[in-house]
Every structure is written in C-alpha cells, then in structure tokens.
Design an enzyme around this catalytic site. Structure first.
Site, mmCIF file in Angstrom:
data_model
loop_
_atom_site.group_PDB
_atom_site.id
_atom_site.type_symbol
_atom_site.label_atom_id
_atom_site.label_comp_id
_atom_site.label_asym_id
_atom_site.label_seq_id
_atom_site.Cartn_x
_atom_site.Cartn_y
_atom_site.Cartn_z
ATOM 1 N N ASP A 56 48.368 41.881 31.243
ATOM 2 C CA ASP A 56 46.773 41.451 31.599
ATOM 3 C C ASP A 56 46.228 42.279 32.716
ATOM 4 O OD1 ASP A 56 44.225 40.258 32.510
ATOM 5 O OD2 ASP A 56 45.452 38.344 33.033
ATOM 6 N N ASP B 181 36.876 31.091 30.630
ATOM 7 C CA ASP B 181 37.876 31.921 31.543
ATOM 8 C C ASP B 181 36.698 32.075 32.884
ATOM 9 O OD1 ASP B 181 38.832 34.007 32.812
ATOM 10 O OD2 ASP B 181 39.149 35.076 31.131
ATOM 11 N N GLU C 194 41.434 38.807 25.469
ATOM 12 C CA GLU C 194 41.997 37.872 26.170
ATOM 13 C C GLU C 194 41.882 36.542 25.603
ATOM 14 O OE1 GLU C 194 39.527 38.997 29.698
ATOM 15 O OE2 GLU C 194 40.851 41.003 29.851
ATOM 16 N N LYS D 188 37.750 47.829 36.407
ATOM 17 C CA LYS D 188 37.651 47.285 34.996
ATOM 18 C C LYS D 188 36.232 47.485 34.649
ATOM 19 C CE LYS D 188 39.262 43.641 31.987
ATOM 20 N NZ LYS D 188 39.940 42.303 31.831
HETATM 21 P P1 ADP Z 1 40.265 37.583 37.653
HETATM 22 O O1 ADP Z 1 40.287 37.258 36.026
HETATM 23 O O2 ADP Z 1 38.756 37.753 37.817
HETATM 24 O O3 ADP Z 1 41.103 38.746 37.753
HETATM 25 P P2 ADP Z 1 41.631 35.437 38.341
HETATM 26 O O4 ADP Z 1 41.670 34.865 37.058
HETATM 27 O O5 ADP Z 1 42.879 35.758 38.855
HETATM 28 O O6 ADP Z 1 40.560 36.421 38.426
HETATM 29 O O7 ADP Z 1 41.095 34.258 39.315
HETATM 30 C C1 ADP Z 1 40.841 34.623 40.631
HETATM 31 C C2 ADP Z 1 40.047 33.466 41.401
HETATM 32 O O8 ADP Z 1 40.520 32.428 41.129
HETATM 33 C C3 ADP Z 1 39.724 33.992 42.712
HETATM 34 O O9 ADP Z 1 38.427 33.546 43.210
HETATM 35 C C4 ADP Z 1 40.612 32.755 43.412
HETATM 36 O O10 ADP Z 1 40.282 32.518 44.763
HETATM 37 C C5 ADP Z 1 40.380 31.603 42.426
HETATM 38 N N1 ADP Z 1 41.714 30.550 42.503
HETATM 39 C C6 ADP Z 1 42.998 30.977 42.570
HETATM 40 N N2 ADP Z 1 43.678 29.983 42.608
HETATM 41 C C7 ADP Z 1 42.925 29.042 43.024
HETATM 42 C C8 ADP Z 1 42.767 27.358 43.309
HETATM 43 N N3 ADP Z 1 43.892 26.954 43.515
HETATM 44 N N4 ADP Z 1 41.593 26.608 43.524
HETATM 45 C C9 ADP Z 1 40.573 27.405 43.324
HETATM 46 N N5 ADP Z 1 40.427 28.815 42.956
HETATM 47 C C10 ADP Z 1 41.490 29.633 42.924
HETATM 48 MG MG MG Z 2 41.309 37.012 34.002
#
Ligand code: ADP
Ligand code: MG
Length: 611
Positions: free
Chosen positions: A18, A196, A174, A75
């Site tokens: 990913d 997502d 995705e 990205k």
């Molecule tokens: P991306 O797809 O943009 O790379 P992710 O799917 O990894 O991002 O998500 C990252 C986001 O999720 C960040 O804003 C992070 O603060 C939030 N996040 C991660 N864990 C939690 C949680 N327990 N509660 C709320 N938000 C969360």
């Molecule tokens: Mg993502």
C-alpha cells in the site's frame, strides 16, 4: 483459488504494497492469511547533507530539522505535470527544480528527483524491511493505487516499482484491495461501498462484484480532506489557549507548533477509544494542558465529517444504485477509527460498516491477498496482466466501438448501451473484434452472434446493453441483453488464442502508421451513418399528413436537401456531408414541428382532457 505459497529458498513471495499518501505498508500472504510485515513506513523521503537518501520514520524527523531537503505527500505528484499540481503547490512546500506538461523534478538538497524516483525510495525501504523480516529476497510486488488514478499516474507507480528493483505484477485499485482483505470476493455477486478517510484525502468508491471480479462503478471524494483538517481545528484552539495562558503567541515558533501538532494528534487518536484525553505541551520552560472531552471533539469534527457525505451521495447516484442495493460497506483509513465517522457512515448507508480489520492496514492486506492469488495459481503466472489489444464490437458504418482498451489490467469489464438502426428491428448482430484500427475490416474478427427476438421498437429506441468481461484467466465473455424483453445472448472467447507477440506488436505498429488515415475514414463513415438516419427519417415523414400540409416551397426545399445530400454522400469530405445534413435538417424544421404538434394533439384527444 488457492493460496499456497512455498517459502522455500527457490521461490520468494510476491508482496502486497500500500503506497499511501501519508503512510505505506507491506504485507505478505501466508497459509493463515495475509500478514503485515514490520511496521508503518511514513511516506517521507529526505536527503541528508552527506547526500545519503533516507525514507520512512527517520526522514519524517528531518521534516522538523531540514524541511527543504525533505518531501512528503509525493503521491499527489505522481504522473502529473506542472499545470496539474498548481493546487498542490499552494498547500505543500514542494521544491520544483524543473517541470513540463507531463512531468516535474523535485529539488532536495543538491539533487533532483522525479516523483517516481522519490516513491522508489519508499518502496525500497519497504522491500528491505520485508526482506529482513522474511529472510528472503523480494523481487515481485502488487502495488495499490487509488481507483481514480489515470494511465499516467499508474505508469508512474509502475516506474517507481521498477526503479526500486521490483517487478510490479499488478496494480490493484485500493478499494478493490480493501474488499479483497475482507474476503468479499467470495460472495458470488454484490455491491460494495468502500469509504476511505485517511490523513489528507477522502475517497468513496462503489464496486460491483461479478463472478469474483470487482468493477469500479463510480468514485468520488475530496483530495484535500482528512484527519489533518481535524488536527488543524484542534491546533487552532490549543494555540489560542496558549496565547491566553502564556501571554504570547507560539504560532510563529515552528518547533513549538510541530510539538503541539503531535500532542493534538495524539489526543485525537486516543479520543477514538476513551471519553476524554488531554493535549499536553512543554515548551520554553512552560507547560500547557487542555482536557478535551469526546463531546467537544465531536462538535469540532462534525463539519469535517459532514464534508464526506456529499461525495458519498454523489457516488451512489453516479453508480446508479440505491442505498438498499449496497450489500457491504468497508471502512479504510486511520480516520475511520473515529466513532462519529462510523456512526455517520452507518446512518448514510443504513448498514453497519466493516471495521473488524485495522483500517490503516486493510489496503496492504488486500494487496497481499491479490499477490497470493497471483502466486498460488500456476496458470495465472503465465498470464498477461493486461489486455494486449483493444476489444470492441462493430457498429453502424463498419466502425469499431471499443469497450476494453489495450493495456487494461485484467480482470476487466465494461458495459455500453447500443440501439437499433431500423424500425421494428427484431435481431441484432453482435460482431466482436480485436485490434487498434478504427474500421472493422482492419481488425481481427473474434466472434459473431445474433441477439434474437428483441422487442420491436422504432429505430433508436431499443436499448441493447453489451457487456464485456475478461476474467483473471484472460477469457472474454460478451453478453448482449435487450433491456425491454430481458432477452440475452452471450459468447465466450479466448482473445489471445492463436496470437503471437510479434503479431500483437505488428497490429499496434500498424495502428500508429494508419492513425491519420483511419481517423479521417472514421469521420466520413460517421457522417454517412448520420446521413442514413436523417434520410430514413425524411423518407418516413413523406408518408405523414403533415408533409402534404407544407407549402410547395417547403416541400421542394426538402427535395433539394435530399438530392444534394445524396450527391455528396459517397465522397470523402465529411465536412461537406455534414453541411448537407445541416441543410436538410433546416429544410425539415417546419415539417418536424408540425408532426410533433399533430402527435401532441392526438395524445391529448386520446386522454380526454377537459378544458
Ligand atoms: P493515508 O491514507 O492518507 O496515508 P491513513 O489511512 O494512514 O492515511 O490515516 C492517517 C490518518 O488517520 C491520520 O490523520 C491519523 O491521525 C488518523 N488516525 C489514525 N489513528 C486514529 C485514531 N485512533 N483515531 C482517529 N484518527 C486516527
Ligand atoms: Mg490510505
């Protein structure tokens, strides 16, 4: 499908990756199911003063100390040109060294990098992590991309893989990966919504599952909406508090702001599990603490979360499905851990969403499932992962209408509506062809079949849906269906049968050579098809009473229009044919209006409208 993977020395596993905007992950399929390898790798790359390039958590630290040598969110730049990224440039501190219509170069310290080169450093880090954990060399991968990524963005992702020394066996959407992680491909059919909500992006996709294949029906979203927006709201409150308590503004001190941002994110993430959490900051000998309750948090987050709902509704509309038809909803992205997000999604889709898997791991897990499918099935390995030539059907005028384009990843599917050319037509010939040329005669004929006994309708009114589906084994099935009578006919073909690579190559080259010629021939033929249909309509109108109500002058203008169109019809000047079509259209204007009025009058009489 089987998932046996031999972890012996002679065979190394295909990994699933990913490659995210904020974070990236690598996973592998094992006998017990997919497993995440090592940990989350922040999608950040930095060039040290020594010239060494680092990626991941260490690079993210450099964001604080050397922001000018560090790049994140790469990205957003993949496969894009300078024009495309103006929006991004306003929001992100990218250092563009040079750029053109189709590509850009980033400046990091003394070096320059294309976005695929930057991404390759993230991929290389993932590859090394996976190799260290598994103790084998990794050379093949499945990488996920957003469903809305175009050809250039997909190609850039493949390039990144190649630069990192990985053979990219397949790019998987995705949302499809998320559905695979939940094993939804085991259902025979169904509609799946994938919500997502990550750090900086929001994507909603609606997929249709058909014979184990996912087709993207619609996508929507917001490329600048995510957990970051909630962070910013909380950060602003904390900064105001601090100014009030400490008597000075720390928002100009970038190190303080970075620390506070971390504290805010930490509190936000804890609030998904506990009813109250505090934001703590120690800076310059002072401390700040602020308790945030879930209730207050929900109030803050509501407007951000509400912004995801409009795109969801639009996506449902674009997919032409009703909320009731959606069988499963899958949650992806860290921000879907927020309880309020879950309840908002449940209310909108009237269904409890899947949250059993880690929302920030589910895409990588699904990529590993796809990798497992590829390596588990020996036959699959021999397969081309894309269609080498376009596939389509013959339409009026001997032209080809392409349904699945060359280089589409398989499995693939497409559906197009067609109609009849003649009044009362009962049979439709479906002629399936393969190739890149515009005319049927220059393509390879794969199959012909008749769809019989369709409901008789005036020309252009029947709705025949033609559906192409290429399964993972490269078998094409073509189905034609009359929407009105429900009559259906289909055929199965192996498009690669009897085709050598050289022939494929030759066909593609020929289409380049003949592109111009084909294009003008197509224009001429399209003009003739249009001429046919107006000539047939005029012929029919001549039997109508309204025709005889026209003045002599009007009638002779129509005669003249028909004759002049017939004179140019066989020539090869499509503009001339079109100008005569326009002329005939103008001449029949009054006739068409009178016929319409007669029809309306007739209809009103029939319904007995009083007064
Ligand atoms: P991306 O797809 O943009 O790379 P992710 O799917 O990894 O991002 O998500 C990252 C986001 O999720 C960040 O804003 C992070 O603060 C939030 N996040 C991660 N864990 C939690 C949680 N327990 N509660 C709320 N938000 C969360
Ligand atoms: Mg993502």
């Amino acid at each position: 499908m089987s998932f046996q993977i031999d972890f012996g020395n002679e065979k190394s596993p295909i990994v699933g990756i990913d490659l995210g905007t904020t974070n990236s992950l690598v996973a592998v399929m094992e006998l017990t199911g997919p497993r995440i390898l090592s940990g989350i790798v922040p999608s950040v790359v930095s060039v040290k003063e020594s010239g060494e390039v680092i990626a991941g958590a260490a690079a993210r630290e450099m964001l604080l100390t050397h922001p000018d040598r560090t790049v994140y969110s790469v990205k957003r730049l993949m496969g894009r040109g300078v024009e495309d990224i103006q929006e991004e440039l306003k929001l992100f501190p990218f250092h563009i060294a040079e750029g053109s219509e189709s590509t850009i170069k980033l400046k990091l310290g003394e070096k320059t990098f294309t976005p695929p080169e930057v991404s390759a450093h993230i991929l290389r880090k993932l590859k090394l992590d996976a190799e260290a954990e598994l103790g084998v060399r990794i050379s093949q991968a499945v990488i996920t991309v957003p469903a809305y990524f175009n050809d250039a963005q997909r190609q850039a992702t493949k390039d990144a893989g190649r630069i990192a020394g990985l053979e990219v066996l397949r790019l998987v959407n995705e949302p499809t990966a998320a559905a695979l992680a939940y094993g939804l491909d085991k259902r025979k059919e169904g509609i799946v919504a994938v919500y997502d909500f990550g750090g900086g992006t929001f994507d909603i996709s609606i997929l249709r599952l058909h014979d184990g294949i996912f087709e993207v029906l619609a996508t929507n979203g917001d490329t600048h909406l995510g957990g970051d927006d909630i962070d910013n709201l909380m950060l602003r409150i904390a900064l105001e508090d601090i100014q009030f308590e400490w008597g000075y503004d720390v928002s100009t001190k970038s190190d303080a702001v970075q620390l506070l941002r971390r504290a805010v994110i930490d509190a936000k993430e804890r609030l998904s599990f506990v009813p109250s959490a505090s934001i703590d900051l120690a800076y310059g000998g002072k401390t700040y603490q602020r308790e945030i309750t879930r209730e207050l948090f929900d109030k803050l987050a509501t407007p951000v979360i509400d912004r995801t709902l409009g795109p969801c509704r639009d996506c449902i509309k674009d997919a032409s499905v009703s909320v009731e038809q959606i069988d499963e909803v899958v949650m992806v992205g860290g921000s879907t851990r927020i309880p309020l997000v879950r309840s908002a999604v449940e209310v909108l889709f009237r269904k409890r969403p899947h949250t059993e898997l880690n929302p920030d791991e589910v895409v990588a897990l699904g990529a590993a499932v796809q990798a497992g499918i590829l390596s588990g099935d020996v036959e699959d390995k021999l397969l081309l992962d894309v269609t080498p030539l376009s596939l389509g059907i013959e339409t009026m005028g001997g032209l080809v209408s392409k349904l699945i384009h060359r280089n589409s990843t398989i499995p693939a599917s497409a559906t197009e509506p067609y109609t009849t050319a003649v009044d009362g037509q009962r049979n439709v010939l479906i002629h399936v062809v393969q190739g890149e040329r515009e005319l049927v005669k220059d393509c390879r004929s794969l199959a012909r079949f008749d769809l019989k006994d369709i409901a008789p309708m005036p020309a252009g009114f029947a709705r025949i849906e033609v559906r192409f589906l290429i399964d993972a084994n490269g078998i094409l099935s073509v189905t034609a269906r009359d929407q009105r009578s429900g009559k259906e006919q289909s055929v199965e073909i192996k498009p690669s049968y009897g085709l050598t690579d050289d022939q494929v190559e030759a066909m593609i080259l020929e289409s380049f050579d003949k592109a111009e010629e084909d294009f003008s021939e197509r224009q001429v033929r399209e003009a003739r098809v249009e001429a046919d249909s107006i000539l047939a309509a005029v012929e029919k109108a001549r039997q109508n009473d309204a025709y005889f109500e026209l003045t002599d002058e009007e009638r002779s203008a129509i005669e003249r229009g028909v004759n002049e169109l017939l004179v140019v019809y066989h020539g090869d000047d499509h503009l001339l044919i079109r100008s005569k079509i326009d002329q005939l259209n103008d001449a029949t204007h009054t006739l068409a209006e009178n016929m319409m009025n007669t029809a309306v009058r007739g209809a009103l009489k029939g319904t007995n409208v009083n007064g």
